[in-house]
Design a protein around this motif. Structure first.
Motif, mmCIF file in Angstrom:
data_model
loop_
_atom_site.group_PDB
_atom_site.id
_atom_site.type_symbol
_atom_site.label_atom_id
_atom_site.label_comp_id
_atom_site.label_asym_id
_atom_site.label_seq_id
_atom_site.Cartn_x
_atom_site.Cartn_y
_atom_site.Cartn_z
ATOM 1 N N THR A 127 -17.672 17.503 -28.479
ATOM 2 C CA THR A 127 -17.754 16.091 -28.857
ATOM 3 C C THR A 127 -18.999 15.508 -28.195
ATOM 4 O OG1 THR A 127 -16.544 13.987 -28.951
ATOM 5 C CG2 THR A 127 -16.242 15.303 -26.954
ATOM 6 N N GLN A 128 -19.765 14.742 -28.948
ATOM 7 C CA GLN A 128 -21.055 14.260 -28.469
ATOM 8 C C GLN A 128 -20.899 13.000 -27.632
ATOM 9 O OE1 GLN A 128 -24.192 15.658 -28.925
ATOM 10 N NE2 GLN A 128 -24.926 14.058 -27.536
ATOM 11 N N VAL A 129 -21.589 12.980 -26.507
ATOM 12 C CA VAL A 129 -21.680 11.788 -25.658
ATOM 13 C C VAL A 129 -23.150 11.416 -25.544
ATOM 14 C CG1 VAL A 129 -21.374 10.875 -23.335
ATOM 15 C CG2 VAL A 129 -19.591 12.307 -24.356
ATOM 16 N N THR A 130 -23.454 10.171 -25.869
ATOM 17 C CA THR A 130 -24.826 9.681 -25.785
ATOM 18 C C THR A 130 -24.844 8.412 -24.942
ATOM 19 O OG1 THR A 130 -25.333 10.570 -27.979
ATOM 20 C CG2 THR A 130 -26.841 8.929 -27.073
ATOM 21 N N VAL A 131 -25.678 8.416 -23.912
ATOM 22 C CA VAL A 131 -25.787 7.279 -23.010
ATOM 23 C C VAL A 131 -27.208 6.732 -23.123
ATOM 24 C CG1 VAL A 131 -25.493 6.425 -20.675
ATOM 25 C CG2 VAL A 131 -24.151 8.384 -21.468
ATOM 26 N N SER A 132 -27.306 5.481 -23.505
ATOM 27 C CA SER A 132 -28.622 4.860 -23.677
ATOM 28 C C SER A 132 -28.941 3.976 -22.479
ATOM 29 C CB SER A 132 -28.656 4.038 -24.958
ATOM 30 O OG SER A 132 -27.640 3.063 -24.944
ATOM 31 N N SER A 133 -30.237 3.905 -22.170
ATOM 32 C CA SER A 133 -30.660 3.105 -21.012
ATOM 33 C C SER A 133 -30.903 1.659 -21.400
ATOM 34 C CB SER A 133 -31.931 3.711 -20.425
ATOM 35 O OG SER A 133 -32.937 3.769 -21.409
ATOM 36 N N GLN A 171 -1.371 31.177 -29.307
ATOM 37 C CA GLN A 171 -2.824 31.167 -29.426
ATOM 38 C C GLN A 171 -3.342 29.810 -28.972
ATOM 39 O OE1 GLN A 171 -4.270 32.291 -33.246
ATOM 40 N NE2 GLN A 171 -6.406 31.847 -32.751
ATOM 41 N N VAL A 172 -4.414 29.856 -28.191
ATOM 42 C CA VAL A 172 -4.993 28.627 -27.669
ATOM 43 C C VAL A 172 -5.888 27.996 -28.724
ATOM 44 C CG1 VAL A 172 -6.473 27.647 -25.893
ATOM 45 C CG2 VAL A 172 -4.929 29.525 -25.323
ATOM 46 N N GLN A 173 -5.652 26.729 -29.015
ATOM 47 C CA GLN A 173 -6.516 25.976 -29.926
ATOM 48 C C GLN A 173 -6.959 24.733 -29.202
ATOM 49 O OE1 GLN A 173 -3.895 25.459 -33.315
ATOM 50 N NE2 GLN A 173 -4.941 27.113 -34.399
ATOM 51 N N LEU A 174 -8.239 24.468 -29.221
ATOM 52 C CA LEU A 174 -8.807 23.356 -28.500
ATOM 53 C C LEU A 174 -9.465 22.381 -29.461
ATOM 54 C CD1 LEU A 174 -10.492 25.415 -25.653
ATOM 55 C CD2 LEU A 174 -8.223 24.398 -25.659
ATOM 56 N N VAL A 175 -9.110 21.105 -29.342
ATOM 57 C CA VAL A 175 -9.696 20.070 -30.199
ATOM 58 C C VAL A 175 -10.077 18.898 -29.314
ATOM 59 C CG1 VAL A 175 -9.362 18.542 -32.153
ATOM 60 C CG2 VAL A 175 -8.249 20.796 -32.132
ATOM 61 N N GLU A 176 -11.378 18.623 -29.204
ATOM 62 C CA GLU A 176 -11.862 17.513 -28.392
ATOM 63 C C GLU A 176 -11.979 16.242 -29.219
ATOM 64 O OE1 GLU A 176 -14.561 21.093 -27.112
ATOM 65 O OE2 GLU A 176 -13.818 20.244 -28.997
ATOM 66 N N SER A 177 -11.889 15.115 -28.513
ATOM 67 C CA SER A 177 -12.121 13.816 -29.135
ATOM 68 C C SER A 177 -12.541 12.836 -28.053
ATOM 69 C CB SER A 177 -10.867 13.322 -29.860
ATOM 70 O OG SER A 177 -9.813 13.132 -28.942
ATOM 71 N N GLY A 178 -13.028 11.669 -28.474
ATOM 72 C CA GLY A 178 -13.335 10.616 -27.520
ATOM 73 C C GLY A 178 -14.805 10.416 -27.212
ATOM 74 N N GLY A 179 -15.662 11.251 -27.754
ATOM 75 C CA GLY A 179 -17.083 11.068 -27.516
ATOM 76 C C GLY A 179 -17.607 9.829 -28.219
ATOM 77 N N GLY A 180 -18.845 9.462 -27.912
ATOM 78 C CA GLY A 180 -19.440 8.293 -28.543
ATOM 79 C C GLY A 180 -20.720 7.892 -27.859
ATOM 80 N N SER A 181 -21.188 6.703 -28.196
ATOM 81 C CA SER A 181 -22.417 6.170 -27.627
ATOM 82 C C SER A 181 -22.092 4.979 -26.752
ATOM 83 C CB SER A 181 -23.370 5.753 -28.746
ATOM 84 O OG SER A 181 -23.765 6.854 -29.529
ATOM 85 N N VAL A 182 -22.632 4.979 -25.539
ATOM 86 C CA VAL A 182 -22.433 3.878 -24.604
ATOM 87 C C VAL A 182 -23.748 3.579 -23.906
ATOM 88 C CG1 VAL A 182 -19.999 4.397 -24.205
ATOM 89 C CG2 VAL A 182 -21.735 5.402 -22.728
ATOM 90 N N GLN A 183 -23.790 2.438 -23.251
ATOM 91 C CA GLN A 183 -24.959 2.092 -22.449
ATOM 92 C C GLN A 183 -24.774 2.582 -21.022
ATOM 93 O OE1 GLN A 183 -25.391 -2.188 -23.071
ATOM 94 N NE2 GLN A 183 -26.887 -1.782 -24.682
ATOM 95 N N THR A 184 -25.867 2.636 -20.305
ATOM 96 C CA THR A 184 -25.836 3.044 -18.899
ATOM 97 C C THR A 184 -24.808 2.209 -18.146
ATOM 98 O OG1 THR A 184 -28.140 3.745 -18.941
ATOM 99 C CG2 THR A 184 -27.182 3.218 -16.790
ATOM 100 N N GLY A 185 -24.002 2.894 -17.362
ATOM 101 C CA GLY A 185 -22.953 2.234 -16.603
ATOM 102 C C GLY A 185 -21.620 2.168 -17.323
ATOM 103 N N GLY A 186 -21.606 2.536 -18.578
ATOM 104 C CA GLY A 186 -20.383 2.478 -19.364
ATOM 105 C C GLY A 186 -19.418 3.601 -19.054
ATOM 106 N N SER A 187 -18.282 3.580 -19.747
ATOM 107 C CA SER A 187 -17.231 4.567 -19.521
ATOM 108 C C SER A 187 -16.737 5.139 -20.845
ATOM 109 C CB SER A 187 -16.043 3.911 -18.796
ATOM 110 O OG SER A 187 -16.428 3.392 -17.549
ATOM 111 N N LEU A 188 -16.263 6.357 -20.765
ATOM 112 C CA LEU A 188 -15.618 7.010 -21.897
ATOM 113 C C LEU A 188 -14.516 7.903 -21.362
ATOM 114 C CD1 LEU A 188 -18.618 8.236 -24.115
ATOM 115 C CD2 LEU A 188 -16.934 6.498 -24.748
ATOM 116 N N ARG A 189 -13.529 8.175 -22.195
ATOM 117 C CA ARG A 189 -12.515 9.161 -21.854
ATOM 118 C C ARG A 189 -12.449 10.187 -22.976
ATOM 119 N NH1 ARG A 189 -6.027 8.443 -21.025
ATOM 120 N NH2 ARG A 189 -6.125 8.323 -23.298
#
Length: 121
Positions: free
Chosen positions: A115-121, A1-19
């Motif tokens: 997983t939530q990703v928020t990018v602020s200007s 059975q396929v189970q999916l669990v995401e992680s790694g989201g967060g808040s960054v500024q414009t131009g930033g990076s996330l994985r």
């Protein structure tokens, strides 16, 4: 059975990076989707069992989809983030070899919680 669990989201500024990471096993097609408030869920990137990839035009050159060697973790490397990239990001998977186009929700039978990703200007 396929189970999916995401992680790694967060808040960054414009131009930033996330994985983002998604733990999974047992699939033939894996993708990342995103959904911003009031908008449709859209396909961001996909990787097939043969390692072939595709990304949406809106993130081309900035986002990269990949897997680890054991093929039990899916990644989405996001660079040059923009405020319009802010959204809930979902991992999606399917065990069928063929189906709807990769960017359509119907292509995937299994979904993570997001997983939530928020990018602020």
């Amino acid at each position: 059975q396929v189970q999916l669990v995401e992680s790694g989201g967060g808040s960054v500024q414009t131009g930033g990076s996330l994985r983002l990471s998604c733990a999974t096993s047992g699939y033939t097609c894996l993708g990342w989707f995103r959904q911003a408030p009031g908008k449709e869920r859209e396909g961001v990137a996909v990787i097939g069992s043969d390692g072939s990839t595709a990304v949406a035009d809106s993130v081309k050159g900035r986002f990269t989809i990949s897997q680890n060697n054991a093929k039990n973790t899916l990644y989405l490397r996001m660079t040059g983030l923009k405020p319009e990239d802010s959204a809930m990001y979902y991992c999606a998977a399917d065990q069928r070899s063929y189906g709807a186009p990769w960017y359509e929700r119907s292509r995937y039978a299994y979904w993570g919680q997001g997983t939530q990703v928020t990018v602020s200007s």
